[in-house]
Design an enzyme around this catalytic site. Sequence first.
Site, PDB file in Angstrom:
ATOM      1  CD1 TRP A 184      -3.314 -35.468  -9.352  1.00 15.27           C
ATOM      2  CD2 TRP A 184      -4.399 -35.957 -11.251  1.00 15.27           C
ATOM      3  NE1 TRP A 184      -4.469 -34.710  -9.379  1.00 15.27           N
ATOM      4  CE2 TRP A 184      -5.146 -34.989 -10.530  1.00 15.27           C
ATOM      5  CE3 TRP A 184      -4.888 -36.408 -12.478  1.00 15.27           C
ATOM      6  CZ2 TRP A 184      -6.355 -34.486 -11.001  1.00 15.27           C
ATOM      7  CZ3 TRP A 184      -6.094 -35.905 -12.948  1.00 15.27           C
ATOM      8  CH2 TRP A 184      -6.820 -34.941 -12.209  1.00 15.27           C
ATOM      9  CD  GLU A 225       0.589 -34.161 -10.656  1.00 10.84           C
ATOM     10  OE1 GLU A 225       0.148 -35.144 -11.291  1.00 10.84           O
ATOM     11  OE2 GLU A 225       0.833 -33.068 -11.203  1.00 10.84           O
ATOM     12  CE  LYS A 227      -5.764 -30.216  -9.616  1.00 11.56           C
ATOM     13  NZ  LYS A 227      -6.068 -30.722 -10.943  1.00 11.56           N
ATOM     14  CG  ASP A 258       1.482 -29.690 -11.906  1.00 11.68           C
ATOM     15  OD1 ASP A 258       1.459 -28.454 -12.041  1.00 11.68           O
ATOM     16  OD2 ASP A 258       1.031 -30.478 -12.764  1.00 11.68           O
ATOM     17  CG  HIS A 261      -0.984 -29.530  -8.975  1.00 15.46           C
ATOM     18  ND1 HIS A 261      -1.042 -30.895  -9.037  1.00 15.46           N
ATOM     19  CD2 HIS A 261      -1.489 -29.072 -10.150  1.00 15.46           C
ATOM     20  CE1 HIS A 261      -1.551 -31.261 -10.209  1.00 15.46           C
ATOM     21  NE2 HIS A 261      -1.819 -30.176 -10.892  1.00 15.46           N
ATOM     22  CG  HIS A 285       3.754 -33.070 -13.693  1.00 13.21           C
ATOM     23  ND1 HIS A 285       2.465 -33.543 -13.631  1.00 13.21           N
ATOM     24  CD2 HIS A 285       4.486 -34.049 -14.278  1.00 13.21           C
ATOM     25  CE1 HIS A 285       2.428 -34.778 -14.138  1.00 13.21           C
ATOM     26  NE2 HIS A 285       3.641 -35.104 -14.535  1.00 13.21           N
ATOM     27  CG  ASP A 293      -3.491 -27.173 -12.254  1.00  9.30           C
ATOM     28  OD1 ASP A 293      -2.368 -26.950 -12.742  1.00  9.30           O
ATOM     29  OD2 ASP A 293      -3.972 -28.321 -12.150  1.00  9.30           O
ATOM     30  CG  ASP A 295      -2.177 -27.920 -16.667  1.00 10.80           C
ATOM     31  OD1 ASP A 295      -1.076 -28.335 -16.291  1.00 10.80           O
ATOM     32  OD2 ASP A 295      -3.232 -28.182 -16.047  1.00 10.80           O
ATOM     33  CG  ASP A 325       0.888 -31.785 -16.456  1.00 11.22           C
ATOM     34  OD1 ASP A 325       0.252 -31.923 -17.528  1.00 11.22           O
ATOM     35  OD2 ASP A 325       0.358 -31.957 -15.336  1.00 11.22           O
TER      36      ASP A 325
HETATM   37  C1  RNT Z   1      -3.703 -32.767 -12.994  1.00 14.05           C
HETATM   38  C2  RNT Z   1      -2.287 -33.199 -12.919  1.00 14.05           C
HETATM   39  C3  RNT Z   1      -1.918 -34.335 -13.806  1.00 14.05           C
HETATM   40  C4  RNT Z   1      -2.455 -34.233 -15.207  1.00 14.05           C
HETATM   41  C5  RNT Z   1      -1.902 -35.239 -16.177  1.00 14.05           C
HETATM   42  C6  RNT Z   1      -2.737 -35.376 -17.399  1.00 14.05           C
HETATM   43  O1  RNT Z   1      -3.966 -31.617 -12.301  1.00 14.05           O
HETATM   44  O2  RNT Z   1      -1.436 -32.123 -13.140  1.00 14.05           O
HETATM   45  O3  RNT Z   1      -0.547 -34.495 -13.791  1.00 14.05           O
HETATM   46  O4  RNT Z   1      -2.224 -32.971 -15.741  1.00 14.05           O
HETATM   47  O5  RNT Z   1      -1.680 -36.422 -15.553  1.00 14.05           O
HETATM   48 ZN    ZN Z   2       0.658 -32.552 -13.261  1.00  6.37          ZN
END
Ligand code: RNT
Ligand code: ZN
Length: 417
Positions: A184, A225, A227, A258, A261, A285, A293, A295, A325
């Site tokens: 990423w 990955e 986004k 993810d 994303h 993810h 995003d 998390d 993630d």
């Molecule tokens: C960032 C991505 C990525 C990170 C990690 C730390 O938006 O999701 O995967 O969260 O690599």
């Molecule tokens: Zn991620």
Amino acid sequence: MENINEMYELAKKAYAEFGIDTDAVIEKLKNIPISIQCWQGDDVKGFESKGPLTGGIQTTGNYPGAARNIEELQADFDKAASLIPGKKKICLHAIYLDNKGETVPRDQIKPEHYDVWIKWAKEKGYGVNLDPTCFSHPLSEDGFTLSHHDEKIRKFWIDHVIATRKIAEYIGKEMGQVCASNYWIPDGFKDIPVDRKGYRERLEDSLDQIFSVPVDPKYNIASLEGKVFGIGAESCTIGSNDFYLGYCAKKGQYLTLDAGHFHPTEVISDKISTALQFTPGLLLHVSRPVRWDSDHVVIFDDELKAIAQEIIRSNELDRILIGLDFFDASINRVAAWTIGARNLQKALLYALLEPTELLKKYEVEMDYTSRLALLETLKSYPFTAVWQKYCLECGVPTGYSWMSEIKEYEKQVLSKR
Ligand code: RNT
Ligand code: ZN
């Protein structure tokens, strides 16, 4: 314990009515590896330098007890792992290296910087994944890495990813199993750019250079990955999902999805089948976006169940690498790991307990009434009895008692940091 076994026997009969063998389901689940992100333990800081977290991602909160070094992170992970059923891998980022007090430039990291993790993982029976870290670094400060217009900076990042790629292959060989690497990069523009094309062409070229370095796919698989946006890169993300879906389909690489994303009403559960159709495989993810995003820790919500259902229904488990993630610094971090990972396991179990063939039959018969009726009925089937039995067999707490272990660990260990 007797209660659990009794309840399990009843549940077993209930699911058997639909032809589901709960014993077989439990065995299957025991062998699905889940990758758990090391960075929940220390708010994505790593052990390379004391610099800030950059790249448009952010942790918020300052709950006490974050791990400050490798030993603490390993101990915290061990605690969480003792409360999470199933097969576990730890996912490292390159910045979690053991630099023995010296500054190691990112393009010069070596296998020996990760031996401490390999040794520990072997002892504990975890697998290991390793990601390159293309953020939180002076050379990523202006927002670009693999797509940078400055050839020297771009070369630095290509070399970092290649170095990580070789180390990941080494880890895979040492562990006797694949070491997955998620690529990423944060590259993007705050305001409307004029040369999207140029940046994306450079990103393609960088990836081509990286993938021209061969690794044995038995030991390392890379996944890309995309986004929609990051903080400070709101107008254009160079590595968008379109970019990587095209790249991976054309060049035969794994694609990472993810959950945080995409635009808020898009869901990755709907993307899994498409991506599987046109790429060699997927890395997930599993995360929980709240308005952006963010998390958040994964909860047992509809989208988590839908993701698990798509994984299981696809019958392509050998082409799907499942990872978590999220990073929440506002609650106990060991609990965060435990809650999120237990929920993912729970969702997979829920999905495995579905009579998919029967539902598919209703679907082609266009008997959507029966499909809906059965799906809704299953929601109140005794799946928690199967969950408890699974936890019991894996030697982890079956119910809420795991939280008292966390409280005790907080008192004895975390609060003293
Ligand atoms: C960032 C991505 C990525 C990170 C990690 C730390 O938006 O999701 O995967 O969260 O690599
Ligand atoms: Zn991620």
